[in-house]
Scaffold this motif. Sequence first.
Motif, PDB file in Angstrom:
ATOM      1  N   UNK A   1      35.846  40.935  41.843  1.00 20.65           N
ATOM      2  CA  UNK A   1      35.248  42.232  42.431  1.00 20.65           C
ATOM      3  C   UNK A   1      35.929  43.282  40.519  1.00 20.65           C
ATOM      4  N   UNK A   2      36.754  43.273  41.378  1.00 17.99           N
ATOM      5  CA  UNK A   2      37.861  44.073  40.352  1.00 17.99           C
ATOM      6  C   UNK A   2      39.575  43.959  40.078  1.00 17.99           C
ATOM      7  N   UNK A   3      39.918  44.623  39.269  1.00 15.63           N
ATOM      8  CA  UNK A   3      41.478  44.037  38.669  1.00 15.63           C
ATOM      9  C   UNK A   3      42.091  44.802  38.973  1.00 15.63           C
ATOM     10  N   UNK A   4      42.982  44.614  40.223  1.00 20.10           N
ATOM     11  CA  UNK A   4      44.126  45.913  39.801  1.00 20.10           C
ATOM     12  C   UNK A   4      45.303  45.578  39.345  1.00 20.10           C
ATOM     13  N   UNK A   5      46.323  46.406  38.923  1.00 26.01           N
ATOM     14  CA  UNK A   5      47.556  46.207  37.859  1.00 26.01           C
ATOM     15  C   UNK A   5      48.130  47.349  37.739  1.00 26.01           C
ATOM     16  N   UNK A   6      49.304  46.962  38.582  1.00 21.46           N
ATOM     17  CA  UNK A   6      50.393  47.500  38.635  1.00 21.46           C
ATOM     18  C   UNK A   6      51.747  48.199  37.075  1.00 21.46           C
TER      19      UNK A   6
ATOM     20  N   UNK B   1      52.322  43.439  37.678  1.00 20.68           N
ATOM     21  CA  UNK B   1      51.235  43.064  38.101  1.00 20.68           C
ATOM     22  C   UNK B   1      50.174  43.439  38.289  1.00 20.68           C
ATOM     23  N   UNK B   2      49.181  41.763  37.715  1.00 21.44           N
ATOM     24  CA  UNK B   2      48.060  41.973  37.424  1.00 21.44           C
ATOM     25  C   UNK B   2      47.448  41.051  38.376  1.00 21.44           C
ATOM     26  N   UNK B   3      46.409  41.809  39.526  1.00 20.87           N
ATOM     27  CA  UNK B   3      45.674  40.990  40.441  1.00 20.87           C
ATOM     28  C   UNK B   3      44.475  41.002  40.209  1.00 20.87           C
TER      29      UNK B   3
END
Length: 833
Positions: free
Chosen positions: A152-157, A173-175
């Motif tokens: 759905x999405x990738x969140x990269x901190x 962090x890759x979520x």
Amino acid sequence: MQKQFAPSKHMLALSIASLFASGGVFAQAAPPAEDTGATVVVTGTRVANRTALDTTAPVDIISAEQLKNAGNTEITQALSIALPSLNFPRPGLTDGTDTVRPATLRGLAPDQSLVLVNSKRRHSSALVNVNGTVGRGSASVDMNTIPTAIVRTIEVLRDGASAQYGSDAISGVVNIRLRTDRSGGEANVTYGARITEYDVVADAPPAGATWGAAPKSRSLTDGQAATVSMWKGLPWGESGFVTIAAEYKDQKHTERSGYDMRPAYLRINGAFDSREATFNRFDTWYGEPEMKQTTLFVNAANPLGNGVKLYGWASYQNRDAKSAANVRRAVQDQNLASIYPDGFIPFITPNVEDFSATGGVSWVMGEWDMDASLSYGQNKMRYHLENTLNRSLGAASPTEFFAGGFTYDQLVMNLSGVRTIAMDSLASPLNVAIGAEARREGYILKEGEVGSYVAGPALLANGTRAPAGAQGFPGFTPADASDSSRNAVGAYIDLEANLTSKLLTSVAIRAEHYSDFGNNVAGKLAARYDFTPAFALRGSVQNGFRAPSPQQQGFAATSTIFINGVATDLTTFKPTDAIAKALGAKPLDAEKSVNLSLGGVMRFGKASLTVDAYRIKIKDRIVLSENLIEGTLPGIVNFLAARGFRSAGGRFFINGVDTTTDGVDVVLNMPFNMDGGGRFDLTLAANANSTEVTKLPTADTLSAFNPAPVLFGRVNRLTFEKGTPRNKLSANLNWKLGQWGATARATRYGDTLSPGTSAAFDFTLSAKTLVDLEARYALTSKMNLAVGADNVFDVYPDAFPPALNSTGAAMFSNYSPFGRSGRFVYARASYSF
């Protein structure tokens, strides 16, 4: 350190107990509003409905649409063109690393970034990279085991987060957040090929050669790749869902060999063999591997009422790959003319199986939102060799071998609780998150069949022993085999609140205990001050850590070399091996970091600009040492023999490298509409990054040598400092008008050093800009067509000059941040249902 850990552990336990006990004392804040869309993030914060521009640290969001609008269907490749601070080099002639390629974030090691799926820790690959590439010595998560169809999405901190998530989260962090659809679906078919031309750089042929100069250029069409994928949402009960995704990929190899000017055959009475004139001098299979890959992923959840929800996901991937080692010419001692009269290319054909399953339940307990989950993941890699031989077995040698392999598995149990507490002294409710985690990790290394590693009796023409082991990839020996595991337990508390209407702060502390190396406590303090709705400053200070991986602790490999005709083992030793200890190895400890960041967030209507500077100091990084063998350390054989060891030396993993990384990320997002011209979404981003090695490891046990041996040499040090681009710029423009759509993307990779053993052998890869274009048309409301080209202008990295490429075969450096396969032209059809 044990004494420091115990009070911290008790303090956390008392804090957690008191917070649960206080459930009836504080009034619960109003329940959060429903998720408002893709701008809401869950990574780096445990506050509900926090948007990416309202966090204390930078978070990038990559949508499913962004992943789809490119020719390459790999998640890691898509991230590398979306994020300037992430690089994904594509090395070749590197054994298993051709098949499982690591990515780097902010120029740090691949295993210093944490990968999550739905905020749960993802298991890593069993492969530890031991060849001369970026990421040497690391074992990282293979994100390409996750199909883009399920995302759905990738969140990269882009910030350290060890205090929040534990080991590995030093650089970020890759979520990966999975689809949650209970209806609808989509099928995609993508087909493309490399249609390319590159200049050939080659030395002059030797005097008297029967073959001429190399052609000036090559035109090729290869690397054909077909990907078929789909996802489907199904209902589960009244409001639950089951989302299923499947993907099949069939990729042919690419070949970007240089022109090999070396004689291929023995001379006959001093003259070149007549076969030299017809020998194919583009003789090295150097490029993208051949690959067939099948992936299945399922994500599901179902509310049961009264605040209770069951959830879970599972994945399976089978990957069959085929890459190559360097050519063995007919003239070489590694070849046997009776089996391969014209020489041979050894093929490495690993099979990778990846499996994961997570199940959990969330519920409401008083004023706490509780969550418990159990996750298991396993990655298995098995090596097979084709078109090869064991020269020491002579004419009886098989030409195919099973060379052994390894398995990594991870079992994780999580328990967490989140609540808000209304406090009159604060401008917002205090968000409290607490949790505990128990993790078991296992690592198995399996030996190959005897013929893949044995030293047979065959002799060379000069009477010395013939090279042993399968050519291209000697099998793992019984002495290399291992089966080990470790346990880790930890607990954390995470607090976040607005102290004033303008000042947001968060604090987190995490304590962990590992059965193999001991304890660690990590803390983080972050803050954000909104001067106006249009401008805010944010920053953080924290310490972090990365535990030594089981792969680094348990990997061993042995090849046989001959010294004065005597077979001798050359080994990558486990750090706990007696010989490794004699060479200076010690039990591995955790890497430790201190992260500082400071940034600004600006809003201009619908546009936004973020600028974030960072400094990451890492102490005791784990590295693979240099080869301590007779050729590099004269006297090492006698040194070991005097201590009762029969060995030619070897290498091992060791702590002891300190680094400082400084950098800045800049991201501008600007959507705008043009009357009659459609909607445009423009993203401009940049990263500048610099790493300095400030300390090198030493070994007291080798103090008798003069000069002292170098445990981490020039090439590896410069790989840390200059092996990734010093800067990277990207521009991405999406356009939509009625049935039409398009994407134009440009990525500029700054100078990158391909280091040599001395300055004379260094080679700087100059800055290059790659442009990708895609056009889309909605044939119907359900059918969409797209055509495009990645690297439309067919840009290649600088080729080695002949002086730095004595074989002529590997013409391009593995340090190229974008590979060396040229233009990829593709078409895609999508059907929604």
